[in-house]
Structures are given as structure tokens and as C-alpha cells.
Motif scaffolding. Structure first.
Motif, PDB file in Angstrom:
ATOM      1  N   TYR A 193     -95.379 -86.853 -49.111  1.00 57.56           N
ATOM      2  CA  TYR A 193     -94.506 -87.226 -50.233  1.00 57.56           C
ATOM      3  C   TYR A 193     -93.614 -88.414 -49.869  1.00 57.56           C
ATOM      4  N   MET A 194     -93.053 -88.371 -48.654  1.00 54.98           N
ATOM      5  CA  MET A 194     -92.150 -89.454 -48.234  1.00 54.98           C
ATOM      6  C   MET A 194     -92.890 -90.781 -48.153  1.00 54.98           C
ATOM      7  N   PHE A 195     -94.102 -90.766 -47.623  1.00 52.27           N
ATOM      8  CA  PHE A 195     -94.878 -92.005 -47.556  1.00 52.27           C
ATOM      9  C   PHE A 195     -95.340 -92.441 -48.944  1.00 52.27           C
ATOM     10  N   LEU A 196     -95.611 -91.481 -49.807  1.00 47.51           N
ATOM     11  CA  LEU A 196     -95.948 -91.821 -51.186  1.00 47.51           C
ATOM     12  C   LEU A 196     -94.786 -92.573 -51.832  1.00 47.51           C
ATOM     13  N   ALA A 197     -93.561 -92.110 -51.583  1.00 44.90           N
ATOM     14  CA  ALA A 197     -92.384 -92.817 -52.113  1.00 44.90           C
ATOM     15  C   ALA A 197     -92.260 -94.214 -51.516  1.00 44.90           C
ATOM     16  N   LEU A 198     -92.506 -94.341 -50.214  1.00 45.26           N
ATOM     17  CA  LEU A 198     -92.452 -95.664 -49.585  1.00 45.26           C
ATOM     18  C   LEU A 198     -93.491 -96.594 -50.189  1.00 45.26           C
ATOM     19  N   GLY A 199     -94.677 -96.062 -50.470  1.00 51.01           N
ATOM     20  CA  GLY A 199     -95.764 -96.883 -51.002  1.00 51.01           C
ATOM     21  C   GLY A 199     -95.482 -97.449 -52.378  1.00 51.01           C
ATOM     22  N   VAL A 200     -94.600 -96.782 -53.134  1.00 50.51           N
ATOM     23  CA  VAL A 200     -94.245 -97.303 -54.463  1.00 50.51           C
ATOM     24  C   VAL A 200     -92.856 -97.954 -54.428  1.00 50.51           C
ATOM     25  N   MET A 201     -92.410 -98.299 -53.210  1.00 53.80           N
ATOM     26  CA  MET A 201     -91.131 -98.972 -52.979  1.00 53.80           C
ATOM     27  C   MET A 201     -89.927 -98.139 -53.390  1.00 53.80           C
ATOM     28  N   GLY A 202     -90.074 -96.824 -53.341  1.00 49.57           N
ATOM     29  CA  GLY A 202     -88.923 -95.947 -53.538  1.00 49.57           C
ATOM     30  C   GLY A 202     -88.262 -95.701 -52.185  1.00 49.57           C
ATOM     31  N   ARG A 221     -84.417-108.789 -53.518  1.00 48.80           N
ATOM     32  CA  ARG A 221     -84.476-110.195 -53.867  1.00 48.80           C
ATOM     33  C   ARG A 221     -85.927-110.658 -54.026  1.00 48.80           C
ATOM     34  N   LEU A 222     -86.811-110.129 -53.189  1.00 51.84           N
ATOM     35  CA  LEU A 222     -88.220-110.536 -53.231  1.00 51.84           C
ATOM     36  C   LEU A 222     -88.974-109.904 -54.395  1.00 51.84           C
ATOM     37  N   ASN A 223     -88.596-108.674 -54.761  1.00 52.43           N
ATOM     38  CA  ASN A 223     -89.304-107.964 -55.835  1.00 52.43           C
ATOM     39  C   ASN A 223     -88.302-107.193 -56.679  1.00 52.43           C
ATOM     40  N   PRO A 224     -87.501-107.888 -57.467  1.00 59.29           N
ATOM     41  CA  PRO A 224     -86.473-107.199 -58.260  1.00 59.29           C
ATOM     42  C   PRO A 224     -87.056-106.245 -59.288  1.00 59.29           C
ATOM     43  N   ALA A 225     -88.262-106.527 -59.775  1.00 55.02           N
ATOM     44  CA  ALA A 225     -88.863-105.662 -60.799  1.00 55.02           C
ATOM     45  C   ALA A 225     -89.089-104.254 -60.275  1.00 55.02           C
ATOM     46  N   ALA A 226     -89.499-104.142 -59.002  1.00 56.03           N
ATOM     47  CA  ALA A 226     -89.781-102.822 -58.435  1.00 56.03           C
ATOM     48  C   ALA A 226     -88.520-101.976 -58.341  1.00 56.03           C
ATOM     49  N   PHE A 227     -87.372-102.616 -58.147  1.00 48.50           N
ATOM     50  CA  PHE A 227     -86.122-101.868 -58.035  1.00 48.50           C
ATOM     51  C   PHE A 227     -85.518-101.568 -59.401  1.00 48.50           C
ATOM     52  N   GLY A 228     -86.033-102.207 -60.401  1.00 49.03           N
ATOM     53  CA  GLY A 228     -85.479-101.978 -61.731  1.00 49.03           C
ATOM     54  C   GLY A 228     -86.276-100.998 -62.568  1.00 49.03           C
ATOM     55  N   GLN A 229     -87.380-100.495 -62.025  1.00 52.47           N
ATOM     56  CA  GLN A 229     -88.242 -99.590 -62.792  1.00 52.47           C
ATOM     57  C   GLN A 229     -87.625 -98.198 -62.865  1.00 52.47           C
ATOM     58  N   GLU A 230     -87.247 -97.801 -64.049  1.00 52.39           N
ATOM     59  CA  GLU A 230     -86.729 -96.456 -64.268  1.00 52.39           C
ATOM     60  C   GLU A 230     -87.242 -95.978 -65.620  1.00 52.39           C
ATOM     61  N   PRO A 231     -87.707 -94.731 -65.683  1.00 52.48           N
ATOM     62  CA  PRO A 231     -88.204 -94.225 -66.964  1.00 52.48           C
ATOM     63  C   PRO A 231     -87.053 -94.017 -67.952  1.00 52.48           C
TER      64      PRO A 231
END
Length: 650
Positions: A330-339, A510-520
């Protein structure tokens, strides 16, 4: 991310305390190691515990007074040409959180060990190794560069070997220790190659310099390919240390060590090292989306794979071991989606409930006279009320039942994954269902129904001493309320942990702001919460129906099983496959080299030199007769030979 480098002398007084954090457990290791047979078990345990408690209290103070990130250089370490590697510590939000985790949970496990190990003849040595384990992990999380991280990385690997095989009179324990050591060397080779490539690419191994250059793209041509290669190699190391497919098989066998060791490995030290390393190098992984995809897929596969194996295990510690492998997935799954912060959130909550579950299992084993088979237990909740109550909280937390800690972190992981991939989300949700089922299968078979052990075991049943139950109570409280450090805004909470860790991920954002802004949106989040809770509740209900209402019992080892049941029961024959593909061929090759190279070639050559030397010595010994006449004759003969040689030469 602005970083300040402060000299040790003249820096804020707090920086001096960072030296004490790993030093105190190291002193405990030295004292207990040197005084092994001279200190009583209680004194050795108290000494080891106080040292870790001191580190924890210092960590709490530093956490409370932390203001900004900085580096503490201690001394020049490696200086070869352009390669300059100082021995220095990194002071930031991530290292502080990890310090609290390692020392806090580590202290509770040390206290628990005082009661659990008091009958052992080598208590001093046990606490020496336990202190060394904590010291190595502290060095790992405090280091300011990849080389210091690798030193701590190898240190925890060594300590796991020493502690898994602590009861070394049993061959099985020694084999488990060797298995852990060898499999981790496979992963460490990848990690070491990754460090070499980092130096070749960035001309540095210092975190600050490497990450800044990476974020600015200052590392030459073929940047994407290079960073992908680096991160894949680093992930190989992480997969070995944190037990991911295909390098996970050492962790279930690591249960051969004393139960407190299992708790320390699974909750606060070794298996979290891989997660920490990826979090620390997050900017490199953000630059390598292909690597992140690999991490996500392997994490999801590991989570599901290990959960299915947990369904059929009957050793109380093996069930928990496979649950750890699954939760690490689970932890690596979260890392893989940049969580990134979400992954660390689950590291923390998992440390609370997994340490609780392992120590609870140890309390059961202690009461059952070292019996670990849940088929021989049952009905223990009356004899072990504190252990049962705390173990129940741990099961609720790992199953993701609100408001226990696992609910918040696991739900946040599934929420991130849902935005990334619906397939991976489905895998994660199904794994949550399996987790609830096999954990409550474990709970019901252990604490409910009729007692299935022997009369002698039944007579021996009793609650564990206070030194063991008090850590259980503290961990149960943490497992119950620890999730509120990251409660979702939908439920009126505030994610304190994510806000606190935000500076660590500045470059990645800074490199991928979209990934940090994804929230349902709220409706989607409500749906996801409902699905995850429903999956957990369904798993618990089915386990109750099967093992309480129907009073079903797992079959004995020699019972006939269907093909699917046999496959899961035998853990998909992965160990047998590895033995066939790697262990046996290597053993055959080793025996062949021994017989045909060692014995037939090398031994005759070496022995020939020895025999020639011996024969020559036996001849020359006749020269030493002790007779003056003989020496005069030899002198004359020598003079004649010298003159003859000179004459021939002229």
C-alpha cells in the motif's frame, strides 16, 4: 528549498543534541555488549530502554523547537580527489518525524522486551543488538547524503541478521537469518549501483546538491533515461529492504527471531527504510514517471499477493508478517501515484497498529508457553483481557474501520489511487477487504470459541506482566487516535502531517504541480470512504460468520486441499521456485567448483608448494650437525665451489 549549513561549533545549541540522539543507543550497545554476563536481565533491559528514551525525549524537544532546515557537518569523512563526502546530519521535517517514530516506538518495544526476554540467558546481548538496531536506523534517517544513508542501511541489515538468528541453536533460525541477509544483499547491490550513478551524474551524493541540480535539469544529456535508471536501481534496494515482489520472501521467515524483534523490524526500523529512501529522493522519482508507474504496479501486486497468502496462514506471527508485506505494498502504491505524504502517513499509523499487533501476539505466545499455531488457541479473551482489548483495536485499525488510525491513512491512499488508475484502485479496495477478513480470522480463532490447546497450556494461561501490557495500552491509544493527524477536510479535520511535510516536496511540487493538486470532489470522496468502510465491514462479517457462527477451523497441515487452496496454503510455491532457480544451481555450482577446482587443482598446487618446502627443509637440516669438523669441510667445499665458479666465468 533553501538550506542552511551550520558548523557544529557556533550552531544553535539544538544541533549538538542531534549528536546525542544516535549516540545514546550506541552507548547502550557498548555497555550491554561488554557487560553481557555481568548485568541482570532487568538491569540490561532498563539500561537499553533508558538510552532509547533519552533519544526520544531529545527528539521531542527538537521537534517542538524546530524552525528551519539545516545541515550539521560533524567531520570530514571521505576526501579523494573531487569526491568530498562529509559526515553530516540533515535536519528537516522528514528526519524529525522519522526520529520520533524510531525512538518512540522503539522505546516501547524495549520496555516490552524486559518482560518478554527476562528468562533468556543472553538478555544483555539481546538488548545490545536491539540498541544497535535503533542506532543504525537513526544514522540512516539523519544522514545528509546517500553514503551515510547506505551505512545505516547496511547497519540495520546486519542487526536484522543478528536478531533474527538470535536463538542460534536452532538451525531454522540460522537459515532464516541467512535468507534475510542474502536477499537484502541482492537489493543492496541495486541500491549501491544507484548511488554510483548518482555521483557520476551529479558529481555529488549530498542530498541538497543532488536534488537542486535534478530540479533544475543540470545533469547533461539523456536526462530522462539517466534519472529513470537511477530511480529503478534505487527502487531495487527499496524492494529488498521493504519486502516487495520479488524480494519479499525474507520477511515472513524473519519471524524466527524473538517477537520484540519482529515488532521492531516491521514497525519502526528496517522495512520502513525503503519508504524513507524514496521519500527522501522524491524529486528524482518525480522526474521519472516510468519508475513511478513500476512502483505503483509492484506495490499493488505485492499488497494483493501477500493478502491472499495471509488468508491461509496458521502461525500467528506469519499472518502478521504477510499483513506487513501487504501494507508495505500500500505504501509503495501511494508513492507510485505521488502520494508522498500519504505514504508516510501510512508508515506512521502502520507503526502504531503493527507494533501493537506483534507485541499482542507475543503476549499470546508468552501465555501459551511458546505456542504460535492459532489452531491450538481459542477462547483467550477471558484469560488475557488486556491483550484481547488492545489486539482488537489493532485489528480494527489495520482493517480501516473509522475512527481508528488505519482508516484515515488507507482511505487517503485509495483516494489518491482512484484519481490515478481505477484498476489499481480496485486492487487496493479488494486488498482492504481481504485484510479485514484475515485479520479478524486471526482474532476470532485466537480469542473466541473454545480453548483448543492442552490442559497444561490452559493451566498456564495468564495475562502478561505490566512491562508487557503497558506498551500495549500506549500503542492501542496511538492506534486509536493517531489517524487524526491527517483527518480529511470532508470530515472537518486538518491534515497536520501533510502541511508539516510540505517543504520536503517543494521541488516535486514545482516539477509536477498537477499531481499535488489532484483531489476528488466531496461526493466522490464520500463514495470512496463508503466503499472502503463497506469492504472492511464485509470482510469482518464474513470472518465472524465463518469462524464464530459456524465455528470453522483451519485444516491440519496434512489434510487434503483443493488445488487453489493448496496453492495459497503453500504461498504459491515461491520459495520452492527460488530454490529451484537460484539456490540449488548455486549450490551445485559451488560443490562442482569445490570438487574439480578446489580439490583437483588448487589444493594440489598449494599442497605441492608445502611438500616441496618441507622436503627441502628436511634435506637442509642435515647441514646443522653441531660438528666443527663437518662445518670446516663444508666451508672448504664452499670456497672451492666459489673459486671454481669464478674460474669458469673468466
Amino acid at each position: 528549498m533553501q538550506e542552511t549549513v551550520l558548523p557544529l561549533h557556533g550552531a544553535p545549541h539544538a544541533t549538538l543534541l542531534y549528536v546525542l540522539i544516535p549516540l545514546l543507543p550506541f552507548l547502550g550497545f557498548l555497555i550491554n555488549g561488554l557487560m553481557n554476563r555481568r548485568l541482570s536481565g532487568t538491569v540490561a533491559g532498563a539500561l537499553g530502554s533508558v538510552m532509547v528514551l533519552g533519544s526520544f525525549l531529545i527528539s521531542c524537544y527538537l521537534f517542538a523547537t524546530f524552525e528551519y532546515q539545516y545541515t550539521v557537518p560533524l567531520f570530514d569523512w571521505i576526501s579523494v580527489g573531487s569526491l568530498q563526502i562529509p559526515f553530516s546530519y540533515q535536519v528537516d521535517q522528514l528526519s524529525l518525524i522519522m526520529l520520533l517514530l524510531v525512538t518512540g516506538v522503539g522505546f516501547l518495544i524495549h520496555v516490552y522486551s524486559i518482560g518478554y526476554m527476562h528468562h533468556d540467558e543472553n538478555v544483555g546481548k539481546f538488548f545490545a543488538f536491539l540498541n544497535l538496531f535503533v542506532f543504525s536506523m537513526l544514522v540512516l534517517v539523519l544522514g545528509s547524503n546517500f553514503v551515510i544513508l547506505f551505512v545505516g542501511w547496511e547497519g540495520v541489515g546486519l542487526c536484522s541478521y543478528l536478531l533474527i538468528g538470535f536463538w542460534n541453536k536452532e538451525t531454522a533460525n540460522n537459515n532464516a537469518a541467512k535468507k534475510a541477509f542474502i536477499i537484502n544483499r541482492v537489493g543492496d547491490l541495486g541500491f549501491l549501483l544507484g548511488i554510483f550513478l548518482i555521483y557520476l551524474t551529479f558529481n555529488s551524493v549530498q542530498y541538497a546538491e543532488v536534488f537542486q541540480k535534478a530540479s533544475l535539469g543540470q545533469f547533461g544529456p539523456y536526462s530522462v533515461a539517466v534519472v529513470t535508471a537511477i530511480t529503478l536501481l534505487l527502487f531495487v534496494g527499496a524492494a529488498g529492504k521493504s519486502a516487495q515482489i520479488p524480494l519479499y520472501t525474507w520477511l515472513p521467515d524473519a519471524m524466527a527471531g524473538p517477537t520484540p524483534v519482529s515488532a521492531l523490524i516491521h514497525a519502526a526500523t528496517m522495512v520502513t527504510a525503503g519508504i524513507y529512501m524514496v521519500l527522501r529522493a522524491n524529486v528524482l522519482f518525480t522526474l521519472a514517471p516510468e519508475t513511478l508507474e513500476v512502483i505503483a504496479v509492484i506495490g499493488a501486486a505485492t499488497a494483493l499477493f501477500a493478502a491472499t497468502i495471509g488468508l491461509a496462514q496458521n502461525d500467528i506471527k506469519k499472518v502478521l508478517a504477510y499483513s506487513t508485506v501487504s501494507q508495505l505494498g500500500y505504501m509503495f502504491l501511494a508513492l507510485g501515484v505521488m502520494g508522498y505524504s500519504t505514504s508516510l502517513f501510512h508508515v506512521l499509523t502502520h507503526a502504531f497498529f503493527k507494533a501493537l499487533l506483534f507485541l499482542g501476539a507475543g503476549s499470546v505466545i508468552h501465555a501459551m508457553s511458546n505456542e504460535q499455531d492459532i489452531r491450538r488457541m481459542g477462547g483467550l479473551r477471558k484469560a488475557l483481557p488486556v491483550t484481547f482489548a488492545t489486539f482488537l483495536i489493532g485489528c480494527l485499525a489495520i482493517s480501516g474501520i473509522p475512527p481508528f488510525s488505519g482508516f484515515f491513512s488507507k482511505d487517503e491512499i485509495l483516494s489518491h489511487v482512484y484519481e490515478h488508475s481505477k484498476v489499481l484502485y480496485a486492487v487496493g479496495l479488494f486488498t482492504a477487504f481481504l485484510t479485514a477478513f484475515y485479520m479478524f480470522r486471526l482474532l476470532f480463532l485466537t480469542f473466541f470459541g473454545e480453548f483448543r490447546g492442552t490442559e497444561e497450556q490452559k493451566h498456564h494461561l495468564h495475562e502478561s506482566p505490566a512491562s508487557m501490557t503497558l506498551p500495549l495500552i500506549v500503542l492501542a491509544i496511538l492506534a486509536a487516535v493517531g489517524g487524526f493527524m491527517g483527518a480529511p477536510m470532508l470530515l472537518g479535520g486538518k491534515h497536520y502531517l501533510a502541511d508539516y511535510l510540505a517543504p520536503i516536496f517543494t521541488y516535486s511540487q514545482r516539477l509536477n504541480p498537477a499531481a499535488f493538486g489532484q483531489e476528488p470532489d466531496h461526493n466522490t470522496e464520500l463514495m470512496l470512504i463508503g466503499l472502503s468502510v463497506a469492504a472492511a465491514v464485509l470482510g469482518i462479517v464474513l470472518a465472524y460468520v465463518q469462524y464464530v457462527s459456524r465455528a470453522a477451523r483451519p485444516a491440519e497441515d496434512d489434510a487434503q486441499r483443493s488445488a487453489p487452496e493448496s496453492l495459497v496454503y503453500h504461498k504459491y510455491y515461491i520459495d520452492e521456485l527460488y530454490n529451484a532457480l537460484f539456490v540449488r544451481p548455486i549450490m551445485w555450482l559451488s560443490r562442482g567448483l569445490y570438487r574439480f577446482v578446489e580439490q583437483s587443482i588448487i589444493d594440489p598446487i598449494v599442497n605441492g608448494f608445502g611438500r616441496a618446502t618441507l622436503g627441502g627443509s628436511q634435506l637442509l637440516r642435515y647441514v646443522q650437525t653441531g660438528s666443527v669438523e663437518t662445518y670446516l669441510i663444508l666451508m672448504v667445499v664452499g670456497i672451492v665451489l666459489v673459486l671454481a665458479l669464478n674460474f669458469v666465468r673468466f
